[in-house]
Design a protein around this motif. Structure first.
Motif, mmCIF file in Angstrom:
data_model
loop_
_atom_site.group_PDB
_atom_site.id
_atom_site.type_symbol
_atom_site.label_atom_id
_atom_site.label_comp_id
_atom_site.label_asym_id
_atom_site.label_seq_id
_atom_site.Cartn_x
_atom_site.Cartn_y
_atom_site.Cartn_z
ATOM 1 N N GLY A 105 -55.546 12.518 32.414
ATOM 2 C CA GLY A 105 -55.802 10.985 32.089
ATOM 3 C C GLY A 105 -56.799 11.212 30.867
ATOM 4 O O GLY A 105 -57.107 12.178 30.285
ATOM 5 N N VAL A 106 -57.473 9.917 30.686
ATOM 6 C CA VAL A 106 -58.417 10.184 29.579
ATOM 7 C C VAL A 106 -59.670 10.445 30.158
ATOM 8 O O VAL A 106 -59.990 9.771 31.436
ATOM 9 N N ASN A 107 -60.824 10.886 29.626
ATOM 10 C CA ASN A 107 -61.945 11.409 29.994
ATOM 11 C C ASN A 107 -62.952 10.217 30.734
ATOM 12 O O ASN A 107 -63.042 9.387 29.978
ATOM 13 N N GLY A 108 -63.343 10.321 31.650
ATOM 14 C CA GLY A 108 -64.125 9.338 32.471
ATOM 15 C C GLY A 108 -65.237 8.877 31.843
ATOM 16 O O GLY A 108 -65.759 7.956 31.818
ATOM 17 N N GLY A 109 -66.043 9.823 31.353
ATOM 18 C CA GLY A 109 -67.229 9.708 30.442
ATOM 19 C C GLY A 109 -66.839 8.887 29.222
ATOM 20 O O GLY A 109 -67.655 7.768 28.812
ATOM 21 N N TYR A 110 -65.923 9.261 28.384
ATOM 22 C CA TYR A 110 -65.700 8.241 27.218
ATOM 23 C C TYR A 110 -65.176 6.979 27.564
ATOM 24 O O TYR A 110 -65.489 5.966 27.198
ATOM 25 N N LEU A 111 -64.473 6.860 28.702
ATOM 26 C CA LEU A 111 -64.213 5.645 29.255
ATOM 27 C C LEU A 111 -65.358 4.874 29.643
ATOM 28 O O LEU A 111 -65.341 3.509 29.318
ATOM 29 N N LEU A 112 -66.360 5.287 30.393
ATOM 30 C CA LEU A 112 -67.358 4.737 30.537
ATOM 31 C C LEU A 112 -68.332 4.361 29.486
ATOM 32 O O LEU A 112 -68.985 3.140 29.419
#
Length: 278
Positions: A33-40
């Protein structure tokens, strides 16, 4: 590489009623998936616009319900309480009609009482930048798993870089110097990403692989000074197929500017030379 790459990738466009449109970049993919920090940070950028006069994240808690993929998404925000110095907000990142991440956050102005700092914390002990190991030297299997590593310059402390050659330290610590492409200086919203940017600490335990985040709590303590950041992750406990990861981010002025804790699933172990799989 343009120094506005980051700003383009977290850009959101208001569409009315607290809803923002986003286009999630494929450059931030890691594992499934897409990196969780970037999404946050993308969600955090939308929240910065939802409470006028309170642009900075102070405390953010995110629950990751399912993996997010590159492409269109929406961030739906709402103000739960508007106080004198802080606002409490909520947000959902929605993709394909499903909530992928749900967030509760406190926002304010980090310029307020910015000089009121009393701490017993000490910066991580790391060699100078030029003596550390560039992330570009990671094994090809890791670079293929994590295109996200191409978004920044990361220099690992040699003491916790042994995983790359099959000799992890076993201490459960991961430390590195960190800076975005284009030498983009850090800001409070960017710190939400930095707290989840390094490889999981399980790499240092001989268990490399994608470790999906279940929950992440971020505390942003100050506006970071320009220049390189130092990031330190560690874990002390693994139980029930999960592990915690505690993070500190220090700026170039030796200030602790962000802290984080996340709970993640044990990694889907990769086959790296010399890596333990049990």
């Amino acid at each position: 590489m343009s120094n506005i790459e980051w700003d383009d990738h977290i850009a959101v466009t208001p569409t009315g009623d607290g809803v923002f449109a986003a286009d999630l970049s494929a450059g931030w993919v890691v594992g499934g998936g897409v990196n969780g920090g970037y999404l946050l940070a993308t969600i955090g950028n939308a929240l910065s616009q939802a409470a006028p006069g309170k642009p900075d994240p102070l405390a953010v808690s995110a629950y990751y319900l399912s993996a997010t993929v590159p492409g269109p998404a929406t961030v739906s925000t709402r103000v739960l309480r508007e106080g004198g110095s802080v606002a409490t907000l909520a947000a959902d990142l929605v993709q394909d009609g499903e909530i992928r991440i749900t967030v509760l956050a406190t926002y304010g102005d980090l310029d307020r009482d910015a000089d009121d700092v009393r701490t017993t914390a000490t910066p991580p002990t790391m060699p100078p930048l030029e003596e550390c190991v560039p992330g570009s030297m990671a094994p090809p299997e890791v670079l293929e798993l994590a295109p996200v590593m191409g978004r920044f310059d990361m220099r690992f402390d040699p003491a916790c870089a042994g995983w790359a050659i099959g000799r992890p330290s076993g201490n459960g610590v991961m430390q590195a110097w960190f800076r975005l492409n284009g030498e983009r200086d850090p800001d409070p919203v960017q710190l939400l990403m930095v707290l989840d940017a390094l490889p999981p600490v399980t790499f240092d335990l001989g268990m490399p692989g994608w470790a999906p985040t279940l929950e992440l709590t971020a505390h942003v303590r100050a506006k970071p000074a320009p220049g390189w950041l130092r990031v330190s992750h560690r874990t002390r406990n693994m139980a029930g197929g999960m592990f915690e990861e505690d993070c500190e981010v220090w700026d170039s002025a030796d200030r602790l500017v962000a802290q984080g804790r996340q709970l993640a699933r044990m990694p889907r172990i990769m086959d790296l030379p010399g890596a333990r799989t049990t």
